[in-house]
Design a protein around this motif. Structure first.
Motif, PDB file in Angstrom:
ATOM      1  N   ARG A 145      -9.307   4.038   8.137  1.00 48.25           N
ATOM      2  CA  ARG A 145     -10.549   3.829   7.403  1.00 48.25           C
ATOM      3  C   ARG A 145     -10.461   4.338   5.963  1.00 48.25           C
ATOM      4  O   ARG A 145     -11.232   3.905   5.100  1.00 48.25           O
ATOM      5  CB  ARG A 145     -11.711   4.482   8.144  1.00 48.25           C
ATOM      6  N   CYS A 146      -9.505   5.243   5.722  1.00 48.66           N
ATOM      7  CA  CYS A 146      -9.284   5.685   4.350  1.00 48.66           C
ATOM      8  C   CYS A 146      -8.579   4.588   3.537  1.00 48.66           C
ATOM      9  O   CYS A 146      -8.739   4.518   2.318  1.00 48.66           O
ATOM     10  CB  CYS A 146      -8.438   6.962   4.318  1.00 48.66           C
ATOM     11  N   LEU A 147      -7.800   3.744   4.220  1.00 52.04           N
ATOM     12  CA  LEU A 147      -7.027   2.736   3.493  1.00 52.04           C
ATOM     13  C   LEU A 147      -7.937   1.780   2.726  1.00 52.04           C
ATOM     14  O   LEU A 147      -7.584   1.329   1.633  1.00 52.04           O
ATOM     15  CB  LEU A 147      -6.126   1.938   4.463  1.00 52.04           C
ATOM     16  N   ASN A 148      -9.105   1.432   3.284  1.00 53.26           N
ATOM     17  CA  ASN A 148     -10.026   0.596   2.507  1.00 53.26           C
ATOM     18  C   ASN A 148     -11.250   1.388   2.061  1.00 53.26           C
ATOM     19  O   ASN A 148     -12.280   0.808   1.723  1.00 53.26           O
ATOM     20  CB  ASN A 148     -10.421  -0.670   3.278  1.00 53.26           C
ATOM     21  N   ILE A 158       0.856  -1.190   0.000  1.00 51.29           N
ATOM     22  CA  ILE A 158       0.000   0.000   0.000  1.00 51.29           C
ATOM     23  C   ILE A 158       0.890   1.237   0.000  1.00 51.29           C
ATOM     24  O   ILE A 158       1.737   1.394   0.884  1.00 51.29           O
ATOM     25  CB  ILE A 158      -0.917   0.062   1.240  1.00 51.29           C
ATOM     26  N   ASP A 159       0.706   2.080  -1.019  1.00 49.83           N
ATOM     27  CA  ASP A 159       1.385   3.368  -1.046  1.00 49.83           C
ATOM     28  C   ASP A 159       0.367   4.456  -0.748  1.00 49.83           C
ATOM     29  O   ASP A 159      -0.639   4.574  -1.442  1.00 49.83           O
ATOM     30  CB  ASP A 159       1.983   3.627  -2.443  1.00 49.83           C
ATOM     31  N   VAL A 160       0.635   5.218   0.307  1.00 49.75           N
ATOM     32  CA  VAL A 160      -0.250   6.329   0.635  1.00 49.75           C
ATOM     33  C   VAL A 160       0.464   7.606   0.221  1.00 49.75           C
ATOM     34  O   VAL A 160       1.582   7.867   0.669  1.00 49.75           O
ATOM     35  CB  VAL A 160      -0.570   6.349   2.142  1.00 49.75           C
ATOM     36  N   VAL A 161      -0.149   8.358  -0.690  1.00 47.68           N
ATOM     37  CA  VAL A 161       0.500   9.542  -1.230  1.00 47.68           C
ATOM     38  C   VAL A 161      -0.337  10.770  -0.917  1.00 47.68           C
ATOM     39  O   VAL A 161      -1.464  10.912  -1.417  1.00 47.68           O
ATOM     40  CB  VAL A 161       0.680   9.417  -2.765  1.00 47.68           C
ATOM     41  N   ASN A 162       0.213  11.623  -0.061  1.00 42.92           N
ATOM     42  CA  ASN A 162      -0.404  12.929   0.178  1.00 42.92           C
ATOM     43  C   ASN A 162      -1.885  12.852   0.539  1.00 42.92           C
ATOM     44  O   ASN A 162      -2.696  13.632   0.043  1.00 42.92           O
ATOM     45  CB  ASN A 162      -0.222  13.792  -1.077  1.00 42.92           C
ATOM     46  N   LEU A 163      -2.222  11.900   1.382  1.00 39.43           N
ATOM     47  CA  LEU A 163      -3.627  11.638   1.722  1.00 39.43           C
ATOM     48  C   LEU A 163      -4.224  12.789   2.534  1.00 39.43           C
ATOM     49  O   LEU A 163      -3.656  13.218   3.534  1.00 39.43           O
ATOM     50  CB  LEU A 163      -3.707  10.339   2.528  1.00 39.43           C
ATOM     51  N   GLU A 164      -5.376  13.271   2.080  1.00 35.34           N
ATOM     52  CA  GLU A 164      -6.063  14.353   2.787  1.00 35.34           C
ATOM     53  C   GLU A 164      -7.511  13.982   3.032  1.00 35.34           C
ATOM     54  O   GLU A 164      -8.137  13.314   2.230  1.00 35.34           O
ATOM     55  CB  GLU A 164      -6.034  15.643   1.942  1.00 35.34           C
ATOM     56  N   LYS A 165      -8.025  14.427   4.177  1.00 34.90           N
ATOM     57  CA  LYS A 165      -9.455  14.235   4.455  1.00 34.90           C
ATOM     58  C   LYS A 165      -9.987  15.438   5.204  1.00 34.90           C
ATOM     59  O   LYS A 165      -9.463  15.809   6.252  1.00 34.90           O
ATOM     60  CB  LYS A 165      -9.659  12.958   5.290  1.00 34.90           C
TER      61      LYS A 165
END
Lengths: 240, 231
Positions: free
Chosen positions: A45-48, A2-9
């Motif tokens: 919870r953003c990952l899935n 899993i690559d998380v890139v610049n995740l925003e919420k």
């Protein structure tokens, strides 16, 4: 993996995640710690995609989950999730809880699914409860069943959202033991937790979240014995 | 002549029992058919509204559902029945089918709210758990959410069914010979009001009492189920 890139919420006007970058490798056991409100659960919870990110990318096994053309359901089958509140299906027996998804998604036939379910239940010491309903079990037992339910889909990665926070203290150990076994067996895991002992002992990497960013990241030894940033130092002073 | 002698004379000697039986049959057909149609419509609308809350492409559908419930709930069911019989299906003379459809559509508007309250009573974590396993929204709805929602709203559905049964007594407005209308025909033909009306009233009463009993039975079974599960 899993690559998380610049995740925003953002929720309305509130910025919960402000650009998270990290990579989960196969076989990693990553613990996510941080003060409440720091965004750890939202991150998980953003990952899935149970929570829809408002920006950035989540690349899982080569596909960007933010892409609308990606089949989310197919990807979710490979990401098991364990919730703080267990969320077992109360109208189904333990056996049905474990087999409903594999059967509906035609992953196994009925015989194979039940065999697999019993095998998993046996591993967590609950094979004799297969025909009971969730409300007949203790919290710790329910959470062990919930772990089995996720494992029944043979996921590539397991996400744990504060899996022991809703448990009575004497039941925390039995759930953590199952998770340790799982880690030893080589499962890739991302665990949001307040159990610092577990993070220190089992994980190979710890993320410290604060204010919606990864404030510090490193091996358990580095995080717990040589914390660099001040916020982590004061957080650890409070929880250890 | 006593009430019972009169009763015997009208229904047995003059043979009006066949008319009453036919009426009884029509009332049952209309009620059961309307219940089925109402449940299907109600469930579809409830599911659309459940998912429509956070999905932009479904807005027009949600709007249509709102329009439907507003219109249907705002019109008396007799007027609705007259419109269906004399305007929309003016060319058909199948009164029972039209009545069944009308009462079904009417009941669907009320069922929609019932089912929706049931869906909302199910913990949001249940949907998340289903989705996290890779089930689609509809699969989770069908296997996880709806079965739990039905348990919550079963008593309310029975209340709706009882109301529906009694409501069908206006079907006579469109030339359907239901139980009530059969009683009226007997009254006109025999110049006796007491006997046929008493019979009609008692039959409705007995049906409602039976339905209430059935509900109690179901509720008790569900609650022992819960006790067993919680013990």
């Amino acid at each position: 993996m899993i690559d998380v890139v610049n995740l925003e919420k953002h929720f309305g006007g509130e910025n919960v995640l402000n650009g998270i970058n990290t990579t989960i490798h196969k076989g990693d056991v990553v613990c996510v710690i941080g003060p409440s409100g720091s965004g750890k659960s939202t991150f998980l919870r953003c990952l899935n995609m149970l929570e829809k990110p408002t920006g950035g990318k989540i690349i899982f096994e080569g596909d960007d989950l933010m892409d609308k053309r990606v089949d989310l359901n197919a990807h979710r089958q490979k990401m098991g999730m364990v919730f703080q509140q267990f969320n077992l299906f109360p109208h189904m027996t333990i056996m049905e809880n474990l087999t409903v998804a594999p059967l509906l998604l035609k992953k196994f036939d009925k015989g194979r699914a039940q065999e697999k379910a019993l095998e998993l239940l046996d591993r967590v010491g609950l094979a004799d409860r297969a025909n009971d309903y969730p409300s007949q079990l203790s919290g710790g037992q329910q959470q062990r069943v919930a772990i089995c339910r996720a494992l029944c889909m043979e996921p590539d990665v397991m996400l744990f959202d504060e899996p022991t926070s809703a448990l009575d203290p004497e039941m925390v150990g039995e759930v953590l033991d199952v998770m340790k076994e799982l880690a030893k067996a080589g499962m890739t895991m991302v665990v949001v937790t307040h159990e610092m002992g577990f993070a220190r002992e089992v994980s190979n990497r710890v993320l410290f979240l604060d204010g919606g960013v990864i404030a510090e990241e490193g091996t358990p030894d580095a995080i717990f014995n040589h914390p660099q940033c001040e916020r982590l130092q004061s957080f650890l002073a409070k929880v250890l | 002549m006593s009430f019972f002698e009169k009763f015997y004379q009208i229904f047995v000697e003059k043979g009006y029992y066949t008319l009453m039986l036919d009426g009884f049959k029509s009332t049952l057909i209309i009620t059961v058919g309307a219940l089925a149609i109402g449940l299907v419509i109600g469930t579809i609308i409830a599911v659309i509204k459940y998912f429509g809350d956070d999905s932009k492409p479904m807005r027009p559908l949600v709007w249509l559902c709102d329009l439907y419930t507003t219109v249907v709930r705002g019109i008396p069911v007799v007027v609705l029945l007259l419109i269906f019989f004399f305007v929309i299906f003016a060319s058909s003379k199948n009164g029972i089918a039209i009545a069944t459809l009308t009462f079904g559509i009417n009941s669907g508007a009320y069922m929609a709210e019932l089912v929706r309250s049931g869906l909302n009573a199910v913990n949001a974590g249940q949907m998340e758990a289903g989705r996290s396993l890779g089930l689609s929204k509809l699969q989770t709805m069908r296997k996880i959410i709806l079965p739990q929602a039905i348990r919550y709203i079963l008593p309310a559905i029975f209340n709706e069914l009882i109301a529906l049964l009694k409501e069908t007594s206006v079907a006579g407005y469109v030339a359907v010979v239901d139980l009530t209308r059969a009683g009226t025909l007997v009254r006109n033909n025999t110049y006796n009001a007491v006997v046929p009306l008493t019979l009609v009233a008692v039959v409705y009463l007995v049906l409602v009492v039976l339905l209430t009993r059935l509900l109690r039975l179901l509720e008790r079974r569900m609650s022992t189920d819960d006790r067993r599960r919680k013990s």
